[in-house]
Design an enzyme around this catalytic site. Structure first.
Site, mmCIF file in Angstrom:
data_model
loop_
_atom_site.group_PDB
_atom_site.id
_atom_site.type_symbol
_atom_site.label_atom_id
_atom_site.label_comp_id
_atom_site.label_asym_id
_atom_site.label_seq_id
_atom_site.Cartn_x
_atom_site.Cartn_y
_atom_site.Cartn_z
ATOM 1 N N SER A 1 0.930 -1.137 -0.227
ATOM 2 C CA SER A 1 0.037 0.123 -0.069
ATOM 3 C C SER A 1 0.919 1.182 -0.129
ATOM 4 C CB SER A 1 -0.716 -0.046 1.167
ATOM 5 O OG SER A 1 -1.192 -1.115 1.772
ATOM 6 N N HIS B 1 -1.521 -2.990 -6.848
ATOM 7 C CA HIS B 1 -2.276 -2.691 -5.375
ATOM 8 C C HIS B 1 -3.648 -2.978 -5.694
ATOM 9 C CE1 HIS B 1 -3.205 0.971 -2.510
ATOM 10 N NE2 HIS B 1 -3.445 -0.466 -2.060
ATOM 11 N N GLU C 1 -4.444 -0.338 -9.033
ATOM 12 C CA GLU C 1 -3.768 0.498 -9.167
ATOM 13 C C GLU C 1 -2.288 -0.226 -9.239
ATOM 14 O OE1 GLU C 1 -2.681 2.906 -5.471
ATOM 15 O OE2 GLU C 1 -2.693 4.783 -7.016
ATOM 16 N N ASN D 1 -3.734 6.084 -2.168
ATOM 17 C CA ASN D 1 -3.538 6.687 -0.519
ATOM 18 C C ASN D 1 -3.103 7.944 -0.439
ATOM 19 O OD1 ASN D 1 -4.562 4.310 0.895
ATOM 20 N ND2 ASN D 1 -2.638 3.159 0.253
HETATM 21 P P1 NAI Z 1 -2.508 -9.776 6.539
HETATM 22 O O1 NAI Z 1 -1.924 -9.510 7.871
HETATM 23 O O2 NAI Z 1 -4.066 -10.071 6.421
HETATM 24 O O3 NAI Z 1 -1.834 -10.960 5.716
HETATM 25 C C1 NAI Z 1 -0.518 -11.350 5.664
HETATM 26 C C2 NAI Z 1 -0.148 -12.691 5.508
HETATM 27 O O4 NAI Z 1 1.277 -12.755 5.219
HETATM 28 C C3 NAI Z 1 -0.269 -13.415 6.845
HETATM 29 O O5 NAI Z 1 -1.199 -14.673 6.677
HETATM 30 C C4 NAI Z 1 1.192 -13.798 7.427
HETATM 31 O O6 NAI Z 1 1.357 -15.074 7.783
HETATM 32 C C5 NAI Z 1 1.830 -13.901 5.697
HETATM 33 N N1 NAI Z 1 3.304 -13.740 5.943
HETATM 34 C C6 NAI Z 1 4.014 -12.944 6.418
HETATM 35 N N2 NAI Z 1 5.251 -13.242 5.865
HETATM 36 C C7 NAI Z 1 5.328 -14.019 5.061
HETATM 37 C C8 NAI Z 1 6.331 -14.791 4.262
HETATM 38 N N3 NAI Z 1 7.626 -14.390 4.384
HETATM 39 N N4 NAI Z 1 5.962 -15.550 3.446
HETATM 40 C C9 NAI Z 1 4.589 -15.901 3.131
HETATM 41 N N5 NAI Z 1 3.648 -15.473 4.064
HETATM 42 C C10 NAI Z 1 3.893 -14.533 4.809
HETATM 43 O O7 NAI Z 1 -2.196 -8.517 5.819
HETATM 44 P P2 NAI Z 1 -3.063 -7.881 4.487
HETATM 45 O O8 NAI Z 1 -4.073 -6.776 5.123
HETATM 46 O O9 NAI Z 1 -3.597 -9.040 3.686
HETATM 47 O O10 NAI Z 1 -2.039 -7.124 3.834
HETATM 48 C C11 NAI Z 1 -0.838 -7.719 2.830
HETATM 49 C C12 NAI Z 1 -0.397 -6.730 1.922
HETATM 50 O O11 NAI Z 1 -1.345 -5.805 1.138
HETATM 51 C C13 NAI Z 1 0.188 -5.551 2.927
HETATM 52 O O12 NAI Z 1 1.483 -4.970 2.203
HETATM 53 C C14 NAI Z 1 -0.682 -4.460 2.742
HETATM 54 O O13 NAI Z 1 -0.190 -3.217 2.907
HETATM 55 C C15 NAI Z 1 -1.499 -4.601 1.650
HETATM 56 N N6 NAI Z 1 -2.650 -4.058 1.331
HETATM 57 C C16 NAI Z 1 -3.665 -4.292 2.311
HETATM 58 C C17 NAI Z 1 -4.838 -3.571 2.095
HETATM 59 C C18 NAI Z 1 -5.994 -4.035 3.038
HETATM 60 O O14 NAI Z 1 -6.947 -3.532 3.210
HETATM 61 N N7 NAI Z 1 -5.528 -5.060 4.120
HETATM 62 C C19 NAI Z 1 -5.330 -2.984 1.047
HETATM 63 C C20 NAI Z 1 -4.132 -2.925 -0.269
HETATM 64 C C21 NAI Z 1 -2.928 -3.203 0.208
#
Ligand code: NAI
Length: 280
Positions: free
Chosen positions: A117, A138, A150, A188
């Protein structure tokens, strides 16, 4: 592009895997532990079930989509992928470590995309030997519902990579719009200052939380008010992005509202912790 891999089976990664499998791709979905994969697959199955109930999918189609998703804890399982989409924690050190592993592991022609993000695509690309093939994809939350991707070009991202991602986005049924790699990209950079301003309005006693949200919702035709949206995104996430904007531009207009900082310090992170600007 046939072989698809998603790293991270959380909120975003599970949604991206679902959309790719629904578009007909075989998807390797990698997380660090089986319980995270199970949680991701449960979320995907529940989302597809809703589509079965609404008769947008048959039960057989749902099963086919699920069968195209291959969960794994082994990073090596992504080695044949043509496109890898990373959706792990929003932390540069973690992403840098992963991208350097992916660079060593995947085919030289594979594209490495990140769903970050706020982290610089150029910086992520620079940890690899293929920065021309590193790009931002994104997606928006919830991924199966929101139409936009995006697409963010790093300094070194090539036209060929960008075009391949635009084609892929179209196959996934998404509208792709391109931004260059500046803090906050477009989404953002524009959204967060608005949410921050709503927090300042609350902090300064301009109006109640309900009035602030109601005015923006009914007056500007937004689907939800800014404080409700901040709670939905997560207040820790909002603060981290505002700090990236503040540091990246060095402009005080991006200074996070002290109330936001206090709520995050208190552990009131929004919907996910049961309390933010509202109680859940
Ligand atoms: P989340 O915390 O729900 O999921 C992240 C997952 O990645 C977890 O299941 C974790 O165990 C796993 N993980 C961590 N390190 C790892 C690795 N080395 N290999 C494999 N898996 C690994 O996070 P979320 O919300 O899904 O965010 C993920 C990305 O997307 C971030 O970069 C965030 O900024 C971006 N993002 C999030 C949005 C949202 O609304 N939640 C919207 C747009 C982008």
């Amino acid at each position: 592009m046939g072989r698809f891999a998603v790293i991270g089976a959380g909120t975003m990664g599970s949604g991206i895997a679902q959309v790719a499998a629904r578009a007909g791709f075989d998807v390797v979905l990698r997380d660090v532990a089986p319980e995270y994969l199970d949680r991701g697959l449960t979320t995907i199955a529940a989302s597809l079930d809703r589509d079965v109930k609404k008769e947008r999918l048959t039960p057989a189609q749902k099963d086919e989509i699920l069968a195209r998703i291959h969960p794994t804890t082994e990073l090596a399982a992504v080695k044949d992928a043509e496109i890898v989409v990373e959706a792990i924690v929003e932390n540069f050190a973690a992403k840098a470590a992963l991208f350097s592993e992916l660079d060593a592991l995947t085919r030289p022609e594979a594209i490495l995309a990140t769903n970050t993000s706020s982290i610089s695509i150029t910086k992520i690309g620079a940890v690899t030997k293929r920065p021309t093939q590193v790009i931002g994809m994104h997606f928006m939350n919830p991924v199966p519902v929101m139409p936009l991707v995006e697409v963010i070009r790093g300094r070194a991202t090539s036209d060929a990579t960008t075009n391949a991602i635009l084609e892929l986005g179209a196959k996934l049924g998404k509208t792709c719009l391109i931004a260059n790699d500046f803090p906050g990209f477009v989404s953002n950079r524009i959204l967060m200052p608005m949410l921050n301003e709503a927090m300042f309005a609350l902090y300064e006693g301009v109006a109640t939380r309900e009035a602030i949200d109601g005015i923006m919702k009914l007056g500007m035709n937004h689907p939800m008010g800014p404080l409700t949206l901040a709670d939905f995104i997560g207040l820790d996430v909002c603060l981290a992005i505002l700090d990236v904007l503040y540091e990246g531009f060095g402009d005080p207009k991006y200074r996070a509202c002290p109330l936001l900082r206090q709520y995050v310090a208190a552990g009131w992170l929004g919907r996910k912790t049961g309390r933010g600007f509202y109680e859940y």
